[in-house]
Design a protein around this motif. Structure first.
Motif, mmCIF file in Angstrom:
data_model
loop_
_atom_site.group_PDB
_atom_site.id
_atom_site.type_symbol
_atom_site.label_atom_id
_atom_site.label_comp_id
_atom_site.label_asym_id
_atom_site.label_seq_id
_atom_site.Cartn_x
_atom_site.Cartn_y
_atom_site.Cartn_z
ATOM 1 N N PRO A 74 0.807 -1.219 0.000
ATOM 2 C CA PRO A 74 0.000 0.000 0.000
ATOM 3 C C PRO A 74 0.847 1.279 0.000
ATOM 4 O O PRO A 74 0.483 2.237 -0.649
ATOM 5 C CB PRO A 74 -0.807 -0.112 1.287
ATOM 6 N N LYS A 75 1.981 1.271 0.712
ATOM 7 C CA LYS A 75 2.825 2.475 0.740
ATOM 8 C C LYS A 75 3.460 2.726 -0.625
ATOM 9 O O LYS A 75 3.592 3.872 -1.041
ATOM 10 C CB LYS A 75 3.907 2.340 1.818
ATOM 11 N N ALA A 76 3.860 1.659 -1.307
ATOM 12 C CA ALA A 76 4.439 1.826 -2.643
ATOM 13 C C ALA A 76 3.384 2.372 -3.596
ATOM 14 O O ALA A 76 3.669 3.263 -4.395
ATOM 15 C CB ALA A 76 5.004 0.510 -3.145
ATOM 16 N N ALA A 77 2.166 1.854 -3.513
ATOM 17 C CA ALA A 77 1.076 2.348 -4.363
ATOM 18 C C ALA A 77 0.822 3.821 -4.086
ATOM 19 O O ALA A 77 0.592 4.605 -5.015
ATOM 20 C CB ALA A 77 -0.184 1.524 -4.123
ATOM 21 N N GLU A 78 0.865 4.199 -2.834
ATOM 22 C CA GLU A 78 0.662 5.600 -2.460
ATOM 23 C C GLU A 78 1.741 6.483 -3.080
ATOM 24 O O GLU A 78 1.446 7.556 -3.625
ATOM 25 C CB GLU A 78 0.685 5.731 -0.937
ATOM 26 N N ALA A 79 2.986 6.030 -3.046
ATOM 27 C CA ALA A 79 4.089 6.796 -3.633
ATOM 28 C C ALA A 79 3.899 6.941 -5.141
ATOM 29 O O ALA A 79 4.138 8.014 -5.705
ATOM 30 C CB ALA A 79 5.427 6.129 -3.318
ATOM 31 N N LEU A 80 3.460 5.869 -5.794
ATOM 32 C CA LEU A 80 3.234 5.927 -7.236
ATOM 33 C C LEU A 80 2.085 6.870 -7.573
ATOM 34 O O LEU A 80 2.181 7.661 -8.513
ATOM 35 C CB LEU A 80 2.952 4.531 -7.781
ATOM 36 N N HIS A 81 1.018 6.807 -6.791
ATOM 37 C CA HIS A 81 -0.126 7.708 -7.025
ATOM 38 C C HIS A 81 0.288 9.157 -6.869
ATOM 39 O O HIS A 81 -0.113 10.011 -7.666
ATOM 40 C CB HIS A 81 -1.273 7.374 -6.073
ATOM 41 N N GLU A 82 1.096 9.433 -5.859
ATOM 42 C CA GLU A 82 1.563 10.806 -5.644
ATOM 43 C C GLU A 82 2.426 11.289 -6.801
ATOM 44 O O GLU A 82 2.480 12.480 -7.082
ATOM 45 C CB GLU A 82 2.330 10.906 -4.327
ATOM 46 N N ALA A 83 3.070 10.355 -7.498
ATOM 47 C CA ALA A 83 3.904 10.698 -8.648
ATOM 48 C C ALA A 83 3.096 10.735 -9.945
ATOM 49 O O ALA A 83 3.657 10.941 -11.022
ATOM 50 C CB ALA A 83 5.052 9.695 -8.770
ATOM 51 N N GLY A 84 1.784 10.516 -9.845
ATOM 52 C CA GLY A 84 0.926 10.589 -11.018
ATOM 53 C C GLY A 84 0.704 9.275 -11.731
ATOM 54 O O GLY A 84 0.077 9.227 -12.783
ATOM 55 N N ILE A 85 1.224 8.192 -11.186
ATOM 56 C CA ILE A 85 1.014 6.881 -11.788
ATOM 57 C C ILE A 85 -0.174 6.252 -11.083
ATOM 58 O O ILE A 85 -0.049 5.691 -9.998
ATOM 59 C CB ILE A 85 2.279 6.006 -11.675
ATOM 60 N N ASN A 86 -1.331 6.381 -11.713
ATOM 61 C CA ASN A 86 -2.564 5.947 -11.065
ATOM 62 C C ASN A 86 -3.399 5.012 -11.932
ATOM 63 O O ASN A 86 -4.604 4.889 -11.743
ATOM 64 C CB ASN A 86 -3.398 7.155 -10.641
ATOM 65 N N SER A 87 -2.746 4.375 -12.905
ATOM 66 C CA SER A 87 -3.441 3.395 -13.739
ATOM 67 C C SER A 87 -2.438 2.352 -14.208
ATOM 68 O O SER A 87 -1.226 2.592 -14.223
ATOM 69 C CB SER A 87 -4.094 4.056 -14.957
ATOM 70 N N PHE A 88 -2.963 1.181 -14.591
ATOM 71 C CA PHE A 88 -2.082 0.142 -15.121
ATOM 72 C C PHE A 88 -1.390 0.640 -16.379
ATOM 73 O O PHE A 88 -0.222 0.349 -16.611
ATOM 74 C CB PHE A 88 -2.866 -1.131 -15.435
ATOM 75 N N GLU A 89 -2.106 1.404 -17.193
ATOM 76 C CA GLU A 89 -1.525 1.910 -18.433
ATOM 77 C C GLU A 89 -0.319 2.804 -18.156
ATOM 78 O O GLU A 89 0.734 2.662 -18.774
ATOM 79 C CB GLU A 89 -2.565 2.664 -19.246
ATOM 80 N N LYS A 90 -0.466 3.736 -17.212
ATOM 81 C CA LYS A 90 0.660 4.621 -16.873
ATOM 82 C C LYS A 90 1.820 3.824 -16.288
ATOM 83 O O LYS A 90 2.981 4.092 -16.587
ATOM 84 C CB LYS A 90 0.215 5.705 -15.899
ATOM 85 N N LEU A 91 1.509 2.858 -15.455
ATOM 86 C CA LEU A 91 2.555 2.023 -14.861
ATOM 87 C C LEU A 91 3.279 1.232 -15.943
ATOM 88 O O LEU A 91 4.508 1.116 -15.922
ATOM 89 C CB LEU A 91 1.953 1.097 -13.811
ATOM 90 N N SER A 92 2.530 0.725 -16.917
ATOM 91 C CA SER A 92 3.136 -0.083 -17.982
ATOM 92 C C SER A 92 4.087 0.732 -18.851
ATOM 93 O O SER A 92 4.994 0.179 -19.464
ATOM 94 C CB SER A 92 2.060 -0.723 -18.853
ATOM 95 N N LYS A 93 3.892 2.045 -18.896
ATOM 96 C CA LYS A 93 4.738 2.906 -19.724
ATOM 97 C C LYS A 93 5.927 3.476 -18.954
ATOM 98 O O LYS A 93 6.719 4.228 -19.506
ATOM 99 C CB LYS A 93 3.903 4.027 -20.323
ATOM 100 N N SER A 94 6.056 3.092 -17.703
ATOM 101 C CA SER A 94 7.170 3.546 -16.869
ATOM 102 C C SER A 94 8.306 2.531 -16.959
ATOM 103 O O SER A 94 8.077 1.356 -17.193
ATOM 104 C CB SER A 94 6.728 3.662 -15.416
ATOM 105 N N THR A 95 9.512 3.017 -16.770
ATOM 106 C CA THR A 95 10.643 2.097 -16.717
ATOM 107 C C THR A 95 10.883 1.690 -15.268
ATOM 108 O O THR A 95 10.472 2.402 -14.337
ATOM 109 C CB THR A 95 11.928 2.745 -17.264
ATOM 110 N N SER A 96 11.556 0.580 -15.091
ATOM 111 C CA SER A 96 11.854 0.147 -13.728
ATOM 112 C C SER A 96 12.749 1.161 -13.022
ATOM 113 O O SER A 96 12.626 1.371 -11.818
ATOM 114 C CB SER A 96 12.492 -1.243 -13.718
ATOM 115 N N GLU A 97 13.607 1.842 -13.792
ATOM 116 C CA GLU A 97 14.470 2.872 -13.204
ATOM 117 C C GLU A 97 13.642 4.043 -12.681
ATOM 118 O O GLU A 97 13.901 4.565 -11.600
ATOM 119 C CB GLU A 97 15.504 3.361 -14.227
ATOM 120 N N GLU A 98 12.652 4.461 -13.469
ATOM 121 C CA GLU A 98 11.771 5.553 -13.038
ATOM 122 C C GLU A 98 11.010 5.157 -11.780
ATOM 123 O O GLU A 98 10.881 5.954 -10.845
ATOM 124 C CB GLU A 98 10.772 5.907 -14.141
ATOM 125 N N LEU A 99 10.519 3.931 -11.763
ATOM 126 C CA LEU A 99 9.758 3.462 -10.603
ATOM 127 C C LEU A 99 10.635 3.399 -9.358
ATOM 128 O O LEU A 99 10.220 3.820 -8.276
ATOM 129 C CB LEU A 99 9.142 2.095 -10.904
#
Length: 73
Positions: free
Chosen positions: A1-26
């Motif tokens: 849940p904390k990792a999801a919160e960090a991603l949401h705060e960074a604007g990654i709030n959908s599977f599509e946005k997550l899929s377009k991110s690199t592991s380095e960015e994440l």
């Protein structure tokens, strides 16, 4: 849940946005969030998110079954 919160705060709030991110960015997002995410490896998250976004749940399950701690076993 904390990792999801960090991603949401960074604007990654959908599977599509997550899929377009690199592991380095994440990894950078997680590190900048100030949480304790050293044990988390987001290397396969984009691939998993791409399968989820495409409603390929069986393929996602197969991939997750092969993973060990988020990494290919």
């Amino acid at each position: 849940p904390k990792a999801a919160e960090a991603l949401h705060e960074a604007g990654i709030n959908s599977f599509e946005k997550l899929s377009k991110s690199t592991s380095e960015e994440l990894k950078e997002i997680l590190e900048k969030s100030g949480g304790h995410f050293n044990a988390i490896d987001p290397a396969t998250w984009p691939e998993q998110a791409e399968l989820a976004a495409a409603d390929k749940w069986d393929e996602l399950k197969e991939l997750q079954d092969r993973l060990n701690g988020g990494r290919e076993a």
